[in-house]
Design a protein around this motif. Structure first.
Motif, PDB file in Angstrom:
ATOM      1  N   ILE A 151      62.469  29.168  44.979  1.00 17.33           N
ATOM      2  CA  ILE A 151      63.915  29.422  44.985  1.00 17.33           C
ATOM      3  C   ILE A 151      64.485  29.301  46.395  1.00 17.33           C
ATOM      4  CG2 ILE A 151      65.672  31.193  44.603  1.00 17.33           C
ATOM      5  CD1 ILE A 151      63.895  32.199  42.274  1.00 17.33           C
ATOM      6  N   VAL A 152      63.815  29.957  47.344  1.00 17.95           N
ATOM      7  CA  VAL A 152      64.306  29.938  48.735  1.00 17.95           C
ATOM      8  C   VAL A 152      64.292  28.532  49.314  1.00 17.95           C
ATOM      9  CG1 VAL A 152      63.784  30.694  51.083  1.00 17.95           C
ATOM     10  CG2 VAL A 152      63.733  32.343  49.203  1.00 17.95           C
ATOM     11  N   ARG A 153      63.197  27.808  49.089  1.00 17.41           N
ATOM     12  CA  ARG A 153      63.043  26.488  49.720  1.00 17.41           C
ATOM     13  C   ARG A 153      63.998  25.456  49.117  1.00 17.41           C
ATOM     14  NH1 ARG A 153      62.758  23.575  53.462  1.00 17.41           N
ATOM     15  NH2 ARG A 153      60.896  22.865  54.526  1.00 17.41           N
ATOM     16  N   PHE A 154      64.228  25.563  47.823  1.00 19.13           N
ATOM     17  CA  PHE A 154      65.053  24.534  47.173  1.00 19.13           C
ATOM     18  C   PHE A 154      66.537  24.870  47.225  1.00 19.13           C
ATOM     19  CE2 PHE A 154      66.899  22.128  43.642  1.00 19.13           C
ATOM     20  CZ  PHE A 154      66.327  20.876  43.861  1.00 19.13           C
ATOM     21  N   PHE A 155      66.870  26.146  47.066  1.00 21.41           N
ATOM     22  CA  PHE A 155      68.280  26.498  46.934  1.00 21.41           C
ATOM     23  C   PHE A 155      68.892  27.159  48.173  1.00 21.41           C
ATOM     24  CE2 PHE A 155      66.713  26.531  42.528  1.00 21.41           C
ATOM     25  CZ  PHE A 155      67.596  25.629  41.975  1.00 21.41           C
TER      26      PHE A 155
END
Length: 329
Positions: free
Chosen positions: A323-327
């Motif tokens: 979640i953190v890396r993509f969004f």
């Protein structure tokens, strides 16, 4: 957008199917030529399980850059190498442990873990200047060759000692297949591996453009998840048959292969630059997961074990990272 999603879904599906066909065919040809089941299992099957990452790495390294982006490089391949390692430990081992707690007795596995740390250290040294040179790529690929020689040598010794992982691996090899049929599957598998890798890279590039993120991030997330699905399926299937050593052995072997081979290929071909976030975010997480896995696998007070609670923590780490890396980042 829908077209790129379709490319990714079709590419991942064909990658998994063609990798299985290629591996079965190559293993059968080797067996028909008199190669021992042990060597086939430790080399050909190991290479075949990493075939999706290998072909994505090769095709991404050979891609043609657009006129408005002359400095583009194999960003998907670099992200895929590290992202697959994160996915293998956090998601694959995590889900496998949730299905059934993993017990580790194999001495071969415990000998491989230091090699995984050594491969990780080499990657960090080569990443430090934010570029992978051709020479560094060939060093990594040479290390992969030596790893296979070491694996066969130690595997032969472990077989005499009835190492659980070696025994399970040999039992899992497919039965005999006529050479003609095996050759057909190898050729078809290779063709589909190339074609599906192109589809996956095309879709990944389109998704990156649509979301305004780098192709490295797509490689770290979507592509890494897709190319790690064979390891997930193999590990869950193995643990359901009480073949715990194969379940974690798939992960350790795949991670070493990713660091030496999947990372070495784009370096040797294209000498790419490395995004700074990899050193700040992705590599530290990968190393932390390797350390956690090593602690659990060694089992300093008895057999190594990854229980359901630890499996749930690993899956939660994966979801949070994804979640953190993509969004977010």
């Amino acid at each position: 957008m829908l077209e790129n999603i379709a490319y990714i879904v079709i590419g991942i599906t064909l990658l998994m199917w063609s990798a299985d066909r290629f591996t079965d065919g190559a293993a059968a040809i080797a067996r028909n030529l008199g190669v021992s089941r042990l060597i086939v299992g430790l080399t050909i099957v190991a290479i075949g399980s990493s075939a999706p990452e290998i072909f994505v790495s090769i095709l991404d390294s050979l891609k043609t850059c657009a006129p408005d982006k002359p400095d583009c490089g194999p960003e998907v391949a670099i992200g895929n190498a590290l992202g697959s390692n994160i996915t293998n430990i956090a998601l694959v081992l995590g889900i496998t442990a949730l299905v059934r707690p993993l017990l580790i007795h194999s001495s071969l596995l415990k000998r491989e873990i230091p090699l995984l740390f050594l491969s990780s250290a080499a990657a960090l040294i080569f990443f430090w200047d934010l570029r992978l040179s051709h020479v560094e790529g060939f060093i990594l690929l040479t290390g992969l060759v030596f790893y296979f020689f070491w694996l066969v040598r130690v595997g032969m010794q472990s077989r005499k000692e009835h190492d659980p992982m070696v025994d399970e691996m040999i039992e899992e090899l497919p039965e005999g297949m006529p050479t003609g049929k095996a050759t057909f599957w190898v050729i078809l598998g290779l063709i589909l591996l190339v074609g599906s890798s192109k589809l996956l890279i095309e879709g990944a590039s389109g998704i990156a453009l649509a979301f305004g993120v780098s192709e490295t991030v797509i490689g770290l997330t979507i592509v890494a998840l897709g190319t790690s699905l064979p390891e997930l399926g193999a590990s869950v299937a193995s643990v359901l048959k009480n073949e715990h050593e194969i379940a974690i052995g798939n992960v350790i072997g795949s991670n070493i292969f990713n660091l030496l081979g999947v990372l070495g290929i784009p370096a040797a071909i294209a000498a790419p630059t490395i995004e700074k976030d990899i050193l700040n975010i992705d590599y530290p997480l990968m190393l932390g997961l390797i350390i956690a896995m090593a602690i659990m696998a060694y089992g300093f007070r008895g057999p190594g074990k990854i229980n359901r609670i630890e499996g749930a923590i690993l899956v939660a780490v994966f979801l949070g990272y994804y979640i953190v890396r993509f969004f977010v980042l």
